[in-house]
Scaffold this motif. Structure first.
Motif, short mmCIF file in Angstrom:
data_model
loop_
_atom_site.label_atom_id
_atom_site.label_comp_id
_atom_site.label_asym_id
_atom_site.label_seq_id
_atom_site.Cartn_x
_atom_site.Cartn_y
_atom_site.Cartn_z
N ALA A 1 -37.22 -2.20 -9.36
CA ALA A 1 -38.46 -2.83 -8.90
C ALA A 1 -39.43 -1.79 -8.34
O ALA A 1 -40.64 -1.87 -8.59
N GLN B 1 -35.05 -8.32 -8.81
CA GLN B 1 -34.31 -9.42 -9.42
C GLN B 1 -32.83 -9.21 -9.19
O GLN B 1 -32.30 -8.15 -9.49
N THR B 2 -32.19 -10.20 -8.63
CA THR B 2 -30.75 -10.14 -8.43
C THR B 2 -30.13 -11.38 -9.05
O THR B 2 -30.80 -12.37 -9.29
N THR B 3 -28.86 -11.31 -9.30
CA THR B 3 -28.15 -12.46 -9.85
C THR B 3 -27.02 -12.82 -8.91
O THR B 3 -26.43 -11.96 -8.26
N GLU C 1 -43.49 -5.58 -6.81
CA GLU C 1 -42.38 -6.15 -7.57
C GLU C 1 -41.37 -6.76 -6.62
O GLU C 1 -41.12 -6.23 -5.54
N PRO D 1 -31.23 -3.00 -8.39
CA PRO D 1 -32.37 -3.90 -8.61
C PRO D 1 -33.62 -3.44 -7.83
O PRO D 1 -34.74 -3.53 -8.35
N ASP E 1 -37.58 -1.76 -19.00
CA ASP E 1 -36.26 -1.78 -18.36
C ASP E 1 -35.32 -0.81 -19.04
O ASP E 1 -34.55 -0.11 -18.37
#
Length: 167
Positions: free
Chosen positions: A142, A156-158, A153, A138, A120
């Motif tokens: 990925a 990923q999110t928040t 992949e 994101p 990352d």
């Protein structure tokens, strides 16, 4: 008259040596995949490869290229890492508006060429000069991971706020 090697093809161009490579590619040669963004090498939309290294073409004087090979988005798919990145971009559905994507793909391809399995932190460092106004970061990360590993992949999110509770 300058002679350039663009996408493995020799091109003679009659332009001033201080003309930015971006305008030579777009306006003289007719390769419009490389985009103008900011004009000050801050957004990355104009990224091309010069001898395999990502460079901002909006501030790169064409006269400084010499015999180095230029690769644009139009030809990056001919490289192994370019094919992987482009396929991952499609698989992950990275693009929203798409304006920055040629520069994003060029930077990501250079990263994979030099770092086969980037962390990352490697991805963040390599892509930090490329701005996406749509915020697809994101999905970009990925896609780069998928291109590197061959494994699909999931971006990923928040959440920025908690979901509302039902009353």
């Amino acid at each position: 008259m300058l002679s350039l090697l663009v996408n493995d093809e020799s091109r003679a161009v009659d332009v001033p040596g201080d003309m930015p490579l971006l305008w030579v590619l777009r306006d003289v040669i007719g390769l419009t995949g490389t985009k103008f963004g900011c004009g000050i090498a801050q957004c990355g939309a104009c990224t091309v490869h010069v001898d395999g290294q990502p460079m901002r073409s909006c501030v790169l004087p064409v006269g400084s290229i010499g015999t180095r090979a230029i690769t644009t988005i139009e030809a990056i798919g001919k490289t192994d890492s370019g094919q992987k990145i482009q396929q991952a971009w499609l698989d992950i559905d990275v693009v929203q508006c798409g304006y920055c994507q040629s520069g994003q793909i060029m930077s990501a391809t250079a990263l994979l060429k030099h770092t086969a399995n980037p962390s990352d932190a490697d991805i963040d460092a390599a892509m930090s000069g490329n701005i996406c106004r749509c915020g697809t970061y994101p999905r970009i990360r990925a896609a780069i991971k998928q291109a590197a590993t061959g494994k699909h992949e999931v971006p990923q999110t928040t959440l920025t706020s908690a979901p509302a509770k039902a009353s």
